[in-house]
Motif scaffolding. Structure first.
Motif, short mmCIF file in Angstrom:
data_model
loop_
_atom_site.label_atom_id
_atom_site.label_comp_id
_atom_site.label_asym_id
_atom_site.label_seq_id
_atom_site.Cartn_x
_atom_site.Cartn_y
_atom_site.Cartn_z
N ARG A 227 0.83 -1.22 0.00
CA ARG A 227 0.00 0.00 0.00
C ARG A 227 0.86 1.26 0.00
O ARG A 227 0.51 2.26 -0.62
CB ARG A 227 -0.94 0.00 1.20
N GLY B 145 -3.69 -2.88 -2.42
CA GLY B 145 -3.51 -3.75 -1.27
C GLY B 145 -3.82 -5.19 -1.61
O GLY B 145 -4.69 -5.48 -2.45
N ASP C 95 -3.56 2.43 -1.77
CA ASP C 95 -4.52 1.51 -1.17
C ASP C 95 -5.25 0.64 -2.19
O ASP C 95 -5.72 -0.45 -1.86
CB ASP C 95 -5.54 2.28 -0.33
#
Length: 413
Positions: A369, A377, A374
């Motif tokens: 991340r 992820g 993000d």
């Protein structure tokens, strides 16, 4: 030159950074016209041409500053910043000395610069002062001293020299100093990110525990008398695996090197668990050169071995795939082990559960991340008794992500 030509300085903050949209009408217009003639193209109105020149100059000054406030960075940036402001001379300093000077007057103004910087450091605010220069041929009659700031306060100063007192020069120098400060803060963030990644890699190395080393060496020792050739090969695999895992250079590696380390890990695990471990590896050759964070696959495979073999008495099947998906490489690690409660997995990833699962999964999740955002992820699918599947999407290209040379030995015959 006449200092800063009459123009209004415009600064636009975009995504927390400052973009200078207009400093120095006359200087920008002159350079824009020159650039237009050189390129043989029309860049629009004089204002648009000046804006283009200003943004282009700022973009050239930014990369050196991202290295921090050093002599080399200041030297490379000073000329661009002086052009941006259109001033007779400009210098960059830290809190102790002048780092770089661009323009005339260095022979007799440079030694006085730090006295003016000291006054600014005491107040933390921009200062506009008369230079009191007695030389008739020296154009440096006024100086604006603007602070360069960072997380630790005032780091130094930008000193812009003009031929006369000018409110525009004060405002322009202050805004440019703020923009330089943003670049310096970004450089500090880059260094913090690097330090954090190094700390997390050290944590992963620590997780290559004495327990694993002991079990690997014990498994190798068991073959010394019965199968010396296999013991020799396993020792070489162990040496290569540890050399790669404890290498001291680079935050990133290639998928090919990471998979080679995983294969060595699995060879050592296979020596311990024998026929209970079944591994399928399917890799598209196109994705082997892709750069990715160092030691981001081995913890996933180690987790699969743990939950497939150490926590179970059944045969463990591990499937590792890496396929080409256009702008991305998609990597999956899947096992048929005992799995876990998804709620427990969420607590582990949030750092709320120490347990025996160690730091591997949260570490990989955090580093992926940090590097890619993000949206990238790891996706983890699991359930009690249902095994686990971890999917990583790795962009084939990302600014700042470059693999370092491998620490592996040449291929053995």
């Amino acid at each position: 030159m006449s200092g800063v030509a009459p123009a209004v300085v415009a600064v636009l903050a975009v995504a927390g950074a400052v973009l200078l949209l207009g400093v120095g009408w006359a200087a920008g217009r002159r350079h824009a016209r020159h650039g237009e003639r050189a390129a043989g193209m029309d860049l629009g109105t004089p204002v648009e041409r000046a804006t283009f020149h200003t943004l282009h100059t700022a973009s050239l000054a930014a990369p050196p500053l991202r290295a921090g406030l050093t002599e080399d960075a200041a030297r490379k940036a000073a000329r661009r910043l002086r052009s941006l402001l259109g001033t007779e001379a400009l210098c960059l300093t830290d809190r102790e000395s002048v780092l770089a000077w661009d323009g005339p007057g260095a022979d007799h103004h440079q030694r006085r610069a730090m006295a003016r910087v000291a006054v600014m450091l005491a107040s933390g605010r921009s200062q506009s002062v008369r230079t009191e220069c007695q030389r008739q041929d020296c154009p440096l009659k006024w100086a604006v001293v603007a602070p360069l700031t960072g997380e630790d306060g005032v780091l130094g100063a930008l000193v812009a020299y003009g031929s006369r007192e000018s409110a525009v020069l004060v405002r322009a120098a202050t805004e440019v100093a703020r923009w330089v400060s943003v670049q310096l803060e970004l450089s500090e963030l880059d260094r913090s990110r690097t330090r954090l990644m190094e700390a997390e890699i050290k944590a992963l190395r620590a997780q290559i525990s004495p327990h694993f080393i002991f079990n690997s060496l014990a498994a190798i020792a068991s073959f010394v008398r019965t199968d010396p050739e296999r013991a020799r090969e396993l020792l070489l695999e162990f040496a290569d695996f540890t050399r790669y895992s404890f290498r001291r250079h680079g935050d990133f590696t290639t998928l090919a090197d990471e998979l080679r380390s995983v294969q060595q890990y699995l060879a050592l695990a296979g020596a311990r668990f024998g026929d209970r471990l079944k591994v399928t590896l399917q890799v598209a050759p196109e994705v082997l050169p892709v750069a990715l964070p160092f030691l981001c696959l081995q913890p996933l495979v180690e987790n699969a071995v743990k939950h497939g073999l150490e926590d179970s008495t059944e045969e463990c099947r591990i499937t590792i795939t890496a396929r080409d998906a256009g702008a991305e490489a998609v990597i999956t690690v899947e096992d048929n082990g005992v799995g876990m409660d998804p709620a427990l997995l969420r607590r582990i990833l949030a750092g709320e559960h120490g347990g025996s699962s160690g730091i591997g999964l949260p570490n990989v999740d955090e580093r992926i991340r940090q590097v890619y955002g993000d949206d990238y992820g790891p996706v983890m699918e699991t359930g009690v008794g249902a095994g686990m599947k971890v999917t990583l999407r790795i962009p084939k290209y990302r600014v700042g992500v470059h693999s370092s040379p491998s620490g592996h030995r040449p291929a053995r015959p």
